[in-house]
Design an enzyme around this catalytic site. Structure first.
Site, PDB file in Angstrom:
ATOM      1  N   GLU A 147       0.830  -1.203   0.000  1.00 53.94           N
ATOM      2  CA  GLU A 147       0.000   0.000   0.000  1.00 53.94           C
ATOM      3  C   GLU A 147       0.867   1.255   0.000  1.00 53.94           C
ATOM      4  O   GLU A 147       1.671   1.477   0.914  1.00 53.94           O
ATOM      5  CB  GLU A 147      -0.916   0.016   1.227  1.00 53.94           C
ATOM      6  CG  GLU A 147      -1.913   1.174   1.175  1.00 53.94           C
ATOM      7  CD  GLU A 147      -2.987   1.084   2.248  1.00 53.94           C
ATOM      8  OE1 GLU A 147      -2.802   0.305   3.210  1.00 53.94           O
ATOM      9  OE2 GLU A 147      -4.011   1.785   2.131  1.00 53.94           O
ATOM     10  N   ARG A 151     -12.047  10.668   5.051  1.00 56.58           N
ATOM     11  CA  ARG A 151     -12.373   9.310   5.510  1.00 56.58           C
ATOM     12  C   ARG A 151     -13.859   9.139   5.871  1.00 56.58           C
ATOM     13  O   ARG A 151     -14.226   8.164   6.525  1.00 56.58           O
ATOM     14  CB  ARG A 151     -11.492   8.900   6.705  1.00 56.58           C
ATOM     15  CG  ARG A 151     -10.008   8.673   6.310  1.00 56.58           C
ATOM     16  CD  ARG A 151      -9.332   7.697   7.247  1.00 56.58           C
ATOM     17  NE  ARG A 151      -8.002   7.240   6.882  1.00 56.58           N
ATOM     18  CZ  ARG A 151      -7.726   6.364   5.914  1.00 56.58           C
ATOM     19  NH1 ARG A 151      -8.689   5.854   5.194  1.00 56.58           N
ATOM     20  NH2 ARG A 151      -6.483   6.005   5.688  1.00 56.58           N
ATOM     21  N   GLU A 172     -13.307   1.797   2.227  1.00 57.52           N
ATOM     22  CA  GLU A 172     -12.695   2.023   3.528  1.00 57.52           C
ATOM     23  C   GLU A 172     -13.175   3.350   4.086  1.00 57.52           C
ATOM     24  O   GLU A 172     -13.142   4.369   3.398  1.00 57.52           O
ATOM     25  CB  GLU A 172     -11.168   2.050   3.356  1.00 57.52           C
ATOM     26  CG  GLU A 172     -10.400   2.043   4.644  1.00 57.52           C
ATOM     27  CD  GLU A 172      -8.886   2.004   4.400  1.00 57.52           C
ATOM     28  OE1 GLU A 172      -8.234   1.091   4.926  1.00 57.52           O
ATOM     29  OE2 GLU A 172      -8.369   2.887   3.701  1.00 57.52           O
TER      30      GLU A 172
END
Lengths: 294, 294, 294, 294
Positions: free
Chosen positions: A147, A212, A241
């Site tokens: 990642e 987020r 996510e």
């Protein structure tokens, strides 16, 4: 898109067997076909039971993690590197044991805010450690994806271009990139261009909003992201996510700086994300096709 | 826009008198009329000489900083809060002594990655400390502005809405927000909407690209930023900020995670930024006017 | 958003009673609660039957039109203006007779490509004609909305600012604007700013993609559009509009320049549009709320 | 980018020798190195003198045009096609005589709002006419480029994909596309993708804002446009185009629907456009390079 998945932290902090089983069920119930378990501690769970439940629900499992400071394979300290390699090897085996298909995350360095610059020697140590991990992974039937994350969560691979160079330096053709719209929003000059650049070196893609929270409520230009994925005929997995202090895993919350609630109702969040991703995916394919045909 | 400024770290790591004087000259040479000194250590410099040089060049000085861990006014520890207040008071006086007009940055908390959640008591401690600092600042003729930053650089004020609530909790009307396009890109659902929401509570605006490189090469939607500034008739200062490992101040580089070169030639960077900001400002005002008049 | 509607040309060219009835049924089946009939020719249809069917399905009816060259109320020719007024008056009554709530479109000028510049006298003639039409509409319980369109479909009202000035010149407070994302994409410097500027003068909003195809596949920045609608607490109607040569009404196709298929399957188009608009609307409200609350 | 040019209608309606000479001088003065003359009527001007003046100023000349209704090569009427071919042949020769390098615009159909659908036979007639014109052009040392325009200015080539198919149907490899950001904003699902699709078939690119006003004040996403041009290593010409009723050429104003002033001061407009295009070009190249290199 092969399978659409969801991060388990939408459902649970992940500290109990019941929590992980509930997460599997919730994911399946919402129509997701993949789940990501982060920082899985294999000794705490009945892996067989989780594996069987996932198979019954037709949910594939991916595990992600980052290294702790004392087991950082990008360190110049031999003992730290050795500890990191052992930890990665154990993690690969745990993925195998839980019936998982993939190990991802910040496998190449500490997950956290560094207080030192990266070094050339650390980079090479890390590349070698990933190559060795890939050997173990091959035997275990587990795919390794790295990642690329923002500067506050690693100092080594912050951009796709760095990630591609790193892949070369491992000397492997079975290690791939794990890209993430949240991180790319902080580090890439041109996120869509980076996706086109990486092409089939991408094997896992995280869809997350800039702050987020709820998809589509922030600043990430998802139309460009999905257009780029359509441009490269992306046929691997996409995982949603989102983190909120509403669901607490203390370790990951601190590592990722989750100080506030960005949502409280995970059912509506997960339902919205699935609709959103499928809609954008469909639109991108239509756009691509509209563009190409007279 | 009142004055257009530039961060001194485009020119120098800021460790020497010569470095700061050169930075003043370079800024003036490029047509900037304000400079930001970060983490100024007054004891290391001839403040009078810097003040006089700035006046001669018609450059105004702004100082920014964040608190260290041991002097965090958002702590629940009384001694830490007391140390933070003293540090802030000294900083205000140093700004006065260098002939500066403003103290900004992360004055309300530690500058860095927290490993604990913020607390209500810490918030109140911080608000009280800022109120006391504002008293000192008033006497010194220095303006206090609080920088809302991303989650990895503070855990207290990450969004404009939090910043506005915090201002209220200080009970002061002479403390303002210091917003920053780089940080807003990570934390705001709607950066332009946040600017319109804050309105005349904004007294200082940092223009930085998403990855801290050349303006206009990344993902920040500057047209929306400048439209919002035009919408609120913004008539205060704008300062350009960009960091690269080409210019090293170790402390700030580590705090901000500057691991790679995003540029090497600061002269072309500064020239481009000035053209870019003035162009976008002009376009936003024309857009605003075009929109409003039949 | 009060009601979400759909343009009848998604379903039918609109030449037959059966076509319009099918359109009502299809709209209801897809969950839309409003339909727009364009260029309704009252003499061709059983208006009572349509009215009753719409009521049974809980679908409200809006009618839109533009004036033909010979009945242009923005002309300097008295006879043309008089014909236009009569035509508008008849149209209002037809809307009443079909049980409709609103007459919209290019009521203030010819619908088509002008080959002459607009004139001040023509503007005043038009404002007067609209004022008279509003008198008739008031009696009939029909709302009048004026569609601001691109330069190729009228020469009089191409921007929201022009529309607002025109409303003033009618001297009426019961005539509103009908804005449209397709047209705004061609004419507005800042479509979102224009929506905020118009505020509660907007009573009808057309959602269409830049090239009139599938929503979300083109260049219109719908996140900004819906953010602006959330900013003004828009609580009136939104109608989806898309044209393809797959459904042919010759007159409107020629006036709007529909030379190619942008879609062929209207069921999937309509289903997608409803999901898209409701998703974007929800996201904009969350964005607005996220932005405003600490 | 090879040369940066400007449309002559920024300076003059183009009806007099003095006007065209002034336009050449103004363009050179502002640093442009190419000029576009639209609808040049060779019989009205001293072409030799214009040619010589352009050479002295190091300004290259491009001529653009569209066909009138009676000489439409996309017609099914033989006499209309024959007239169109003759008109194109004469235009090529006039370009040669004025020392020009290129003939562009809507050479393949009428310039204007059609009131009929395009036909397959008309398409083939047009392709054949362009092939014949290319023969003449080859002898004259003139390049032929076909402008893809919005639906209101032609019914034949509205998208890049249509343009590419048309090029194939001419059977020539020396005819290119002339793309334009204003038109693409109305017709393309993905303007940047269309540029990447067309690649080296693009030989001329018009930069215009969505509403034809000041660059950067409207909705065209120029960062994406220039990124795409950088992606294809575009090394041909770019020309700035903006129309306002402040400068009147009646024919073009009516064809293009220029009903309002979008600017009044052409000197500041031209200066801004040059800075804007060069800045965006530089940013796109830096973005491309930042993206590609670790």
């Amino acid at each position: 898109m092969r399978r659409l998945g969801i991060h388990s932290f939408v459902w649970t902090g992940g500290q109990t067997q019941e929590g992980l089983e509930m997460a599997l069920e919730k994911s399946a119930e919402h129509g997701y076909r993949m789940i990501e378990f982060a920082y899985l501690q294999p000794e705490k769970f009945d892996l067989n039971r989780l594996s069987k439940k996932a198979k019954d629900l037709d949910i594939e499992i991916v595990v992600t993690m980052g290294l702790p400071a004392g087991a950082d394979v990008s360190s110049e300290d031999k003992s730290s590197v050795a500890k990191g390699k052992a930890l990665l090897s154990d993690a690969v085996k745990a993925v195998r044991d839980i019936g998982g298909i993939r190990l991802g995350g910040i496998l190449y360095s500490m997950h956290g805010k560094y207080d030192r610059m990266p070094t050339e020697k650390g980079w090479l140590n890390s590349a070698e450690a990933i190559a060795e991990t890939a050997d173990v992974a091959k035997e275990c039937g587990v795919q390794i994806v790295l990642e690329v994350v923002n500067r506050f969560e690693s100092n080594l691979l912050n951009t796709t271009a760095q990630g591609l160079k790193f892949l070369k330096d491992t000397g492997r053709d079975d290690v791939y990139l794990h890209l993430d719209s949240f991180h790319m929003n902080i580090e890439e000059a041109d996120p869509a261009g980076a996706i086109r650049l990486a092409g089939d070196k991408i094997a896992y893609y995280h869809i997350g909003e800039n702050y987020r929270g709820y998809l589509g409520t922030g600043t990430v230009d998802f139309d460009q992201v999905f257009s780029a994925l359509a441009d490269i005929d992306y046929d691997r997995d996409i995982v949603f996510e989102s983190f909120s202090s509403a669901i607490v895993d203390e370790g990951l919350s601190l590592a990722c700086g989750i100080w506030r609630d960005t949502w409280t109702d995970n059912d509506s969040l997960a339902a919205h994300a699935k609709t959103f991703i499928e809609l954008k995916w469909d639109e991108a394919r239509r756009r691509h096709s509209t563009n190409a045909h007279p």
